[in-house]
Design a protein around this motif. Structure first.
Motif, PDB file in Angstrom:
ATOM      1  N   THR A 206      22.406 -24.076 -74.923  1.00 36.82           N
ATOM      2  CA  THR A 206      21.169 -24.790 -75.196  1.00 36.82           C
ATOM      3  C   THR A 206      21.150 -26.042 -74.343  1.00 36.82           C
ATOM      4  N   SER A 208      19.771 -29.509 -73.813  1.00 39.96           N
ATOM      5  CA  SER A 208      19.140 -30.412 -74.777  1.00 39.96           C
ATOM      6  C   SER A 208      18.461 -31.605 -74.138  1.00 39.96           C
ATOM      7  N   ASN A 209      18.533 -31.741 -72.813  1.00 35.37           N
ATOM      8  CA  ASN A 209      17.931 -32.920 -72.187  1.00 35.37           C
ATOM      9  C   ASN A 209      16.528 -32.603 -71.669  1.00 35.37           C
ATOM     10  N   SER A 210      15.723 -32.035 -72.505  1.00 33.47           N
ATOM     11  CA  SER A 210      14.337 -31.732 -72.161  1.00 33.47           C
ATOM     12  C   SER A 210      13.469 -32.037 -73.377  1.00 33.47           C
ATOM     13  N   PRO A 213      14.379 -28.417 -76.554  1.00 35.62           N
ATOM     14  CA  PRO A 213      15.617 -27.752 -76.142  1.00 35.62           C
ATOM     15  C   PRO A 213      15.359 -26.318 -75.702  1.00 35.62           C
ATOM     16  N   HIS A 215      16.935 -22.653 -75.090  1.00 30.77           N
ATOM     17  CA  HIS A 215      18.050 -21.772 -75.437  1.00 30.77           C
ATOM     18  C   HIS A 215      18.196 -20.715 -74.349  1.00 30.77           C
TER      19      HIS A 215
END
Length: 273
Positions: A206, A208-210, A213, A215
Motif C-alpha cells: 500500500t 500511503s503518500n498519496s 492510499p 493498494h
C-alpha cells in the motif's frame, strides 16, 4: 604486457550521434583486438544517479578485471577529477562525480589514480568537452592492454572518491519508507527497498503518500496482473519494483527518481537486524 581485458562502455551519448563510435575508434587505434561491450548509451542526459544504478546492476555480470568506462559527465572540462580505480574484481575509468558509487558500495577499491599522465591520452591537448574520446577511452584501452594503474597518474586515496551514496530504506513497524532510485524504459519504478525484506510469497503493498492510499497486489511476473493494473514484484536487480502490466507505473503514479515512497507491507517486513 598485453592482457586483452574486456572493456565495457556506459554513457548518456545516445545512438544518433557519432560519439560512441568515435570512442570505440579511439580504443581500436590502441588495440583493435580488444573486446568492447556496450552496457547502455541511453542514460538520460547528465543523469548521474541513473548511471550509478545501471553500472551497479551490470558490473557483476562481467569477468574479473573487466575495464568499465563510464561517461556521464556534466562537469566535463571543469575541475572535477578524471580517475581510474582498481577494485577487487574490476577496473573503473571515468569522471569522479559519483557515478561509481554504486559499484564502490559493493566492491572494495584497492587503488585509484587521477588521470594526469598525458602519455596515455589520445592527445596531450584534449577537448574540454569530450574527455570520453580523448582521455577515458584511451586510458581504458591501455589499462585493458595491461598497463599498470600507477602509470596513468598521481595516486589518490580511494576514500576521497565521490561516492554519491543513496540512503538506505527505513524499516518501520508496518512496512518501510524509501524512494524511487531508477525508472526503466518501461516505466517500472525500482525502489531502494531490497527484495530480501519480503517475508514470503503472500504479500502486497500500500503506497500511503498519496491523497488516497493505493493498494498494489504482488506477483512473481508482470503478467500476474491484468493489463493496465499495478503490480508489485521482487525485481531481477534485487529491489522491490512497482510496475503496470502492459503500461507504465511512472505514468500512473506520477513518481520520479528521488520521490519518497511510504509502503505498508502485508505480511510485514522482517525486523531490522
Amino acid at each position: 604486457m598485453s592482457k586483452n581485458r574486456i572493456i565495457t562502455l556506459l554513457t548518456d551519448f545516445g545512438l544518433s550521434d557519432v560519439y560512441v563510435g568515435v570512442m570505440k575508434g579511439a580504443i581500436a587505434q590502441i588495440n583493435p583486438q580488444l573486446k568492447v561491450i556496450d552496457i547502455t548509451h541511453q542514460i538520460p542526459s547528465q543523469n548521474i544517479a541513473a548511471a550509478r544504478f545501471c553500472l551497479m546492476t551490470a558490473f557483476a555480470y562481467f569477468p574479473p578485471e573487466t575495464v568499465h568506462i563510464a561517461v556521464v559527465d556534466p562537469g566535463v572540462g571543469s575541475n572535477r577529477r578524471a580517475v581510474a580505480v582498481k577494485c577487487a574484481n574490476c577496473f573503473l575509468v571515468g569522471p569522479d562525480n559519483g557515478l561509481f558509487g554504486g559499484v564502490l558500495s559493493r566492491e572494495s577499491a584497492i587503488a585509484s589514480v587521477e588521470l594526469t599522465n598525458p602519455q596515455y591520452w589520445r592527445t596531450p591537448a584534449p577537448s574540454s568537452t569530450f574527455h570520453g574520446r580523448d582521455i577515458f577511452a584511451t586510458v581504458g584501452a591501455h589499462l585493458a592492454n595491461g598497463v599498470p594503474l600507477e602509470e596513468f597518474g598521481q595516486a589518490i586515496d580511494p576514500a576521497s572518491l565521490v561516492q554519491r551514496q543513496i540512503p538506505n530504506c527505513a524499516v518501520t513497524a508496518t512496512g518501510a519508507t524509501g524512494f524511487v532510485q531508477y525508472v526503466d524504459r518501461f516505466g517500472n519504478l525500482i525502489t531502494n527497498i531490497p527484495n530480501n525484506c519480503i517475508t514470503n510469497n503472500n504479500w502486497s503493498v500500500t503506497i500511503s503518500n498519496s491523497y488516497a492510499p493505493i493498494h498494489i497486489p504482488s506477483g512473481k511476473t508482470y503478467s500476474d496482473s491484468k493489463p493496465g493494473d499495478l503490480i508489485a514484484i521482487t525485481g531481477s536487480d534485487g529491489w522491490l519494483e512497482i510496475a503496470v502490466n502492459s503500461g507504465s507505473a511512472q505514468s500512473v503514479l506520477q513518481l520520479e527518481v528521488g520521490d519518497k515512497i511510504e509502503i505498508i507491507l502485508s505480511p510485514l517486513l522482517k525486523p531490522s537486524p
